[in-house]
Design an enzyme around this catalytic site. Structure first.
Site: not given
Ligand code: C5P
Length: 316
Positions: A11, A138
């Site tokens: 994406k 995501d």
């Molecule tokens: O959800 P995911 O594991 O992909 O997110 C990776 C990191 O990105 C999280 O641990 C966080 O530090 C940051 N993040 C965030 N807010 C979001 C998505 C991701 O702070 N909405």
């Protein structure tokens, strides 16, 4: 049991707005995500030994329990309470790693869809979405694909109907040596902009509403130029990563595009064009500079579904 093949597309973010901080420590976001037809392929084969194994044609990618594919398979197997199930997953990696293109999330989402089919679980869309959201912000988008408004952590989706989105193609750049950690990018954003974060749900909702009725959303329907794209992480990452600055500069100086931006937390960059031929012509025009700066590049179409089972038997 026959092998199951799943396509896991990447994406780009057409809009990424950081609204504030949530009680769970994540950021509250308002985004527009767009699937593109650059995709990994996963082939899943049932195994009788109750192990979950991952093989990959790219040695740079860990294949242990830190990989989202393995995490997704382990979570799914434990939730359905069938520890005797096993699988060997072969990943054909095409999406650049650590690029802000959701390659890892898409692979994880593809694992859920593939294992549901391979193991005959019949979980249904709602449970798959809940598992996907648990594994990564995501990942629900990766299940759905297309063009979506993404709110909350990124997992709350509102589809933009495909008839309201004109066809486009993208020229993507990534420097092979550059990579950005997503937690680092959000952490830096908080350091630099935390004092200006919104705090109330009413303010968040006002920004969501503004995005739903934004010039960007209106412009998506027409094949013409788009308004300047907003990615709040771009202004945080660009000062720290030279290839983000030089890549954006290169794309802006190149043949006229519809818009230029960084995707997600970077470091991949893109320029949008009306069609694949225009994206490829831009890449040819920039070939010398792309080579000189050491950028890898891809041209692909925007759109298409999220992760999907491959049923035509074509090889990956
Ligand atoms: O959800 P995911 O594991 O992909 O997110 C990776 C990191 O990105 C999280 O641990 C966080 O530090 C940051 N993040 C965030 N807010 C979001 C998505 C991701 O702070 N909405």
């Amino acid at each position: 049991m026959a092998d199951v093949t799943v396509r896991a597309p990447a994406k780009i973010n057409l809009h990424l707005e950081v609204l504030g901080l949530r009680p769970d420590g994540y950021h509250e976001l308002a985004m527009v995500m767009q699937s593109i037809d650059l995709a990994d392929t996963l082939v899943l084969r049932a195994s009788a030994d109750a192990t979950i194994r991952l093989r990959c044609d790219n040695a740079d990618l860990p294949t242990d329990g830190t990989n989202l594919i393995v995490k997704a398979a382990e979570l799914l197997r434990s939730r359905v309470g069938l520890p005797e199930l096993g699988v060997v997953i072969t990943l054909h990696k095409r999406i650049p790693i650590g690029a802000g293109l959701a390659g890892g999330s898409s692979d994880g989402a593809a694992t859920l869809v593939g294992l549901e089919a391979l193991w005959g679980l019949g979980l249904g869309t709602e449970r798959l979405h809940a598992l996907a959201a648990e594994l990564g912000s995501d990942m629900p988008f990766c299940l759905e694909g297309g063009t979506q408004l993404c709110f909350g952590r990124g997992e709350r989706l509102e589809p933009v109907p495909q008839q309201q989105v004109a066809e486009r193609a993208v020229l993507l750049l990534k420097h092979p040596q550059a990579s950005v950690s997503t937690p680092w990018a959000y952490g830096r954003c908080r350091e630099l902009r935390g004092d200006f974060y919104l705090e109330s749900e009413a303010d968040f909702e006002q920004r969501r509403q503004a995005l739903r009725h934004s010039p960007l959303l209106a412009a998506l329907a027409d094949p013409g130029p788009l308004p300047p794209l907003r990615n709040d992480l771009q202004s945080v990452v660009a000062p720290e990563v030279e290839s983000v600055r030089s890549g954006l500069d290169l794309l802006r100086r190149g043949p006229q595009s519809l818009a230029v931006a960084m995707s997600g937390s970077g470091p991949s960059l893109y320029a949008l064009y009306p069609d694949l031929a225009a994206a490829e012509a831009a890449r040819s025009a920039l070939a010398g500079e792309l080579d000189a700066c050491g950028f890898a590049s891809w041209c692909c179409r925007c759109g298409g579904p999220g992760v999907s089972l491959v049923t035509d038997g074509s090889p990956p």
